[in-house]
Enzyme design. Sequence first.
Site, PDB file in Angstrom:
ATOM      1  N   HIS A  53      -8.187  -5.725  -6.559  1.00 48.57           N
ATOM      2  CA  HIS A  53      -8.960  -4.897  -5.378  1.00 48.57           C
ATOM      3  C   HIS A  53     -10.264  -4.572  -6.013  1.00 48.57           C
ATOM      4  O   HIS A  53     -10.477  -4.369  -6.925  1.00 48.57           O
ATOM      5  CB  HIS A  53      -8.230  -3.811  -5.094  1.00 48.57           C
ATOM      6  CG  HIS A  53      -6.836  -4.116  -4.393  1.00 48.57           C
ATOM      7  ND1 HIS A  53      -6.190  -3.214  -3.425  1.00 48.57           N
ATOM      8  CD2 HIS A  53      -5.879  -5.148  -4.460  1.00 48.57           C
ATOM      9  CE1 HIS A  53      -5.026  -3.497  -3.072  1.00 48.57           C
ATOM     10  NE2 HIS A  53      -4.942  -4.861  -3.705  1.00 48.57           N
ATOM     11  N   GLU A  55     -11.745  -1.832  -5.324  1.00 51.63           N
ATOM     12  CA  GLU A  55     -11.837  -0.393  -6.294  1.00 51.63           C
ATOM     13  C   GLU A  55     -11.556  -0.565  -7.795  1.00 51.63           C
ATOM     14  O   GLU A  55     -12.147  -0.022  -8.694  1.00 51.63           O
ATOM     15  CB  GLU A  55     -11.012   0.552  -5.731  1.00 51.63           C
ATOM     16  CG  GLU A  55     -11.246   0.702  -4.084  1.00 51.63           C
ATOM     17  CD  GLU A  55     -10.442  -0.285  -3.296  1.00 51.63           C
ATOM     18  OE1 GLU A  55     -10.016   0.277  -2.183  1.00 51.63           O
ATOM     19  OE2 GLU A  55     -10.119  -1.254  -3.536  1.00 51.63           O
ATOM     20  N   CYS A  83      -5.974   1.629  -0.868  1.00 54.85           N
ATOM     21  CA  CYS A  83      -4.531   1.757  -0.684  1.00 54.85           C
ATOM     22  C   CYS A  83      -3.891   2.866  -1.688  1.00 54.85           C
ATOM     23  O   CYS A  83      -4.515   3.213  -2.575  1.00 54.85           O
ATOM     24  CB  CYS A  83      -3.943   0.437  -1.056  1.00 54.85           C
ATOM     25  SG  CYS A  83      -4.338  -0.181  -3.004  1.00 54.85           S
ATOM     26  N   CYS A  86      -4.963   1.906  -5.521  1.00 60.24           N
ATOM     27  CA  CYS A  86      -6.296   2.126  -5.894  1.00 60.24           C
ATOM     28  C   CYS A  86      -6.345   3.669  -5.787  1.00 60.24           C
ATOM     29  O   CYS A  86      -7.252   4.313  -6.840  1.00 60.24           O
ATOM     30  CB  CYS A  86      -7.077   1.532  -4.705  1.00 60.24           C
ATOM     31  SG  CYS A  86      -7.226  -0.569  -5.142  1.00 60.24           S
TER      32      CYS A  86
END
Length: 149
Positions: A53, A55, A83, A86
């Site tokens: 992801h 992040e 999410c 993260c």
Amino acid sequence: MATHRDFMRIALDEGEKARAEGEVPVGAVVVRDGLVLARAHNRRESSNDPSSHAEILALRSACGKMGDWRLPGTALYVTLEPCAMCAGAIVLARVETVVFGASDPAAGAGGSAYDILEDGKLGHRVQAIAGVLEDECREALQGFFDGLR
């Protein structure tokens, strides 16, 4: 001096790079003392890695530059509410503030579906600021998913 909107625009640029690569258009930027430490975008499809992801990739890069797994005094700008995975990494990295654009009512862990960032159970609280350039961030995501249909 740069504003939350300025840094979110950089995150949106990263999200556009993701979209151009066939990835969900999420971008992230780590900032400290008004300077960009790292920037990244989603790469799950291209890396075949569910943890890629924006992040996570931005945090990894910033930690490498700082020479430490802790990122005190930093802000993370991301186009979509983090999410649970993260958010957990953000808390564990000791990020000070997360600024996000679009909320994720189904899976967001910055106050929508969960509140991992400000919960404190992981030993650190992260200030969450929602809705910065929200319309632009939401439109980028909706446009991507509309194009898949």
